[in-house]
Design an enzyme around this catalytic site. Structure first.
Site, short mmCIF file in Angstrom:
data_model
loop_
_atom_site.label_atom_id
_atom_site.label_comp_id
_atom_site.label_asym_id
_atom_site.label_seq_id
_atom_site.Cartn_x
_atom_site.Cartn_y
_atom_site.Cartn_z
N HIS A 120 0.86 -0.91 0.04
CA HIS A 120 -0.01 -0.17 -0.15
C HIS A 120 0.77 1.22 0.02
O HIS A 120 0.30 2.32 0.53
CB HIS A 120 -0.74 0.05 1.20
CG HIS A 120 -2.04 -1.10 1.35
ND1 HIS A 120 -2.67 -1.67 2.18
CD2 HIS A 120 -2.42 -1.58 -0.04
CE1 HIS A 120 -3.76 -2.49 1.74
NE2 HIS A 120 -3.55 -2.59 0.42
N CYS A 131 3.87 15.27 -12.32
CA CYS A 131 5.00 14.80 -13.13
C CYS A 131 5.70 13.67 -12.49
O CYS A 131 6.54 13.12 -12.98
CB CYS A 131 6.10 16.07 -12.71
SG CYS A 131 6.81 16.21 -11.19
N SER A 192 -6.50 -7.44 10.23
CA SER A 192 -8.05 -7.87 10.26
C SER A 192 -8.65 -8.58 9.04
O SER A 192 -9.68 -9.08 9.16
CB SER A 192 -8.70 -6.67 10.70
OG SER A 192 -8.96 -5.80 9.47
N ASN A 216 -2.05 -12.66 16.21
CA ASN A 216 -2.88 -11.72 16.45
C ASN A 216 -3.35 -11.48 17.83
O ASN A 216 -3.29 -12.53 18.51
CB ASN A 216 -4.05 -11.75 15.31
CG ASN A 216 -4.80 -10.44 15.33
OD1 ASN A 216 -5.18 -9.85 16.19
ND2 ASN A 216 -5.12 -9.97 13.74
P1 NAD Z 1 -6.66 -3.27 10.82
O1 NAD Z 1 -6.59 -1.96 11.57
O2 NAD Z 1 -7.98 -3.58 10.09
O3 NAD Z 1 -6.68 -4.56 11.75
C1 NAD Z 1 -5.42 -4.59 12.90
C2 NAD Z 1 -5.39 -5.95 13.34
O4 NAD Z 1 -4.17 -5.99 14.06
C3 NAD Z 1 -6.50 -6.27 14.34
O5 NAD Z 1 -6.93 -7.77 13.95
C4 NAD Z 1 -6.18 -6.51 15.65
O6 NAD Z 1 -6.70 -7.51 16.31
C5 NAD Z 1 -4.48 -6.64 15.37
N1 NAD Z 1 -3.79 -6.18 16.44
C6 NAD Z 1 -3.84 -4.92 17.16
N2 NAD Z 1 -2.81 -4.70 17.90
C7 NAD Z 1 -2.04 -5.77 17.95
C8 NAD Z 1 -0.91 -6.19 18.46
N3 NAD Z 1 -0.16 -5.64 19.17
N4 NAD Z 1 -0.22 -7.42 18.10
C9 NAD Z 1 -0.71 -8.33 17.13
N5 NAD Z 1 -2.11 -7.97 16.30
C10 NAD Z 1 -2.59 -6.91 16.84
O7 NAD Z 1 -5.31 -3.31 9.97
P2 NAD Z 1 -4.95 -3.94 8.58
O8 NAD Z 1 -5.59 -5.16 8.49
O9 NAD Z 1 -3.62 -3.80 8.30
O10 NAD Z 1 -5.69 -2.73 7.66
C11 NAD Z 1 -5.69 -1.41 7.71
C12 NAD Z 1 -5.33 -0.83 6.35
O11 NAD Z 1 -4.91 0.47 6.89
C13 NAD Z 1 -4.12 -1.23 5.85
O12 NAD Z 1 -4.34 -1.51 4.37
C14 NAD Z 1 -2.85 -0.48 6.08
O13 NAD Z 1 -2.38 0.16 4.98
C15 NAD Z 1 -3.53 0.89 6.71
N6 NAD Z 1 -2.94 1.19 8.19
C16 NAD Z 1 -1.66 1.38 8.24
C17 NAD Z 1 -1.10 1.58 9.18
C18 NAD Z 1 0.51 1.51 9.35
O14 NAD Z 1 1.07 1.61 8.56
N7 NAD Z 1 1.07 1.38 10.71
C19 NAD Z 1 -1.86 1.98 10.45
C20 NAD Z 1 -3.05 1.85 10.46
C21 NAD Z 1 -3.61 1.59 9.22
#
Ligand code: NAD
Length: 249
Positions: A120, A131, A192, A216
């Site tokens: 992403h 550009c 998730s 997770n």
């Molecule tokens: P999500 O927020 O949908 O899900 C996060 C998952 O991580 C959940 O299942 C939760 O239970 C789990 N989780 C939370 N804390 C945890 C921990 N300490 N250890 C292990 N698991 C833990 O995130 P997603 O599925 O990555 O989708 C969100 C989208 O948003 C992605 O496409 C991403 O690009 C973007 N995003 C990125 C960031 C980042 O770069 N750090 C932050 C937020 C969202």
């Protein structure tokens, strides 16, 4: 932490020759970056329909920019946590082929991972919509107005991330799909399982016979459908234990 699950995961991974990890926002929560869906996550403050689609950015860049400005400021101070470092150690020990990450925070690279497939994009860079020039995101940019490029008057820049409604970068999509098809084990961390097409990669890996280890804090859509070993707990605790059990410290 579930020591029995760690031991079982290590046993299932021990004989694997091509292990790949797929990571999501959860792995960076312990670095102080909120995930999107948990209470207090960014989505609760900035609804995705209003702030994370390319249409929204093009229609009202100055409004949408506020989210990315705030995130960019948070990312500038974020440090990799033991979960990121454990994956880098697994790669250095020759046990992990690549990390496919949905994250846009650059923390895998900061931890020392060398083969990182950014599905992403990366929020620490800006790209010009006219550009195509990329530049690092400076923390001192004003919050009130979206950044412009010097290439032509008013040329809009955007964070170098994949907004909802945009294509996945083709090289990243191809590399990730290839890994999903050839790996014999996949470690899924902190996602998730809701953002497609990335969420489909573990299904592909499973269909090609890979062992699925999921780390997770709670179960997901994957857990009952495709996961072979579920390691419950914070990635910053479970991944170092798993890496140690595989001989990578
Ligand atoms: P999500 O927020 O949908 O899900 C996060 C998952 O991580 C959940 O299942 C939760 O239970 C789990 N989780 C939370 N804390 C945890 C921990 N300490 N250890 C292990 N698991 C833990 O995130 P997603 O599925 O990555 O989708 C969100 C989208 O948003 C992605 O496409 C991403 O690009 C973007 N995003 C990125 C960031 C980042 O770069 N750090 C932050 C937020 C969202």
């Amino acid at each position: 932490m579930d020591a029995a699950a760690i031991a079982e995961a290590a046993e299932r991974l021990a004989g694997a020759k091509h292990i790949v990890a797929v990571t999501g926002a959860g792995i960076s929560v312990e670095s102080g970056i909120p995930d999107f869906r948990s209470p207090g996550g960014l989505w609760t403050k900035y609804p995705p329909g209003e702030y994370a689609t390319i249409e929204a950015y093009l229609e009202n860049p100055d409004k949408v920019w506020k989210l990315w400005h705030e995130l960019g400021r948070d990312l500038a101070f974020a440090q990799p946590n033991p979960g990121h470092i454990a994956l880098a150690n697994l790669e250095a020990a020759g046990r992990l082929g690549a990390v496919i990450t949905q994250n846009i925070d650059n923390l895998h690279q900061a931890a020392g991972s060398r083969k990182v497939i950014e599905y992403h994009g990366n929020a620490r860079h800006l790209v010009c919509l006219s550009c195509g020039r990329e530049e690092p995101l400076e923390t001192g940019l004003p919050v009130e107005c979206a950044p412009r490029c010097s290439c032509s008057p008013g040329a809009l820049m955007k964070p170098a991330i994949v907004f909802f409604g945009e294509m996945i970068p083709s090289q990243a999509a191809m590399d990730a799909e290839n890994w999903a098809q050839v790996c014999d084990a996949m470690i899924i961390v902190g996602t998730s399982a809701t953002v497609y097409p990335c969420a489909g990669l573990p299904m592909t890996a499973k269909a090609h016979g890979a062992v699925i280890v999921e780390c997770n804090v709670g179960p997901t859509e994957y857990t009952s459908r495709i996961t072979d070993v579920f390691v419950q707990g914070k990635a910053g605790e479970t991944l170092p234990a798993l890496a140690a059990a595989l001989g990578a410290r």
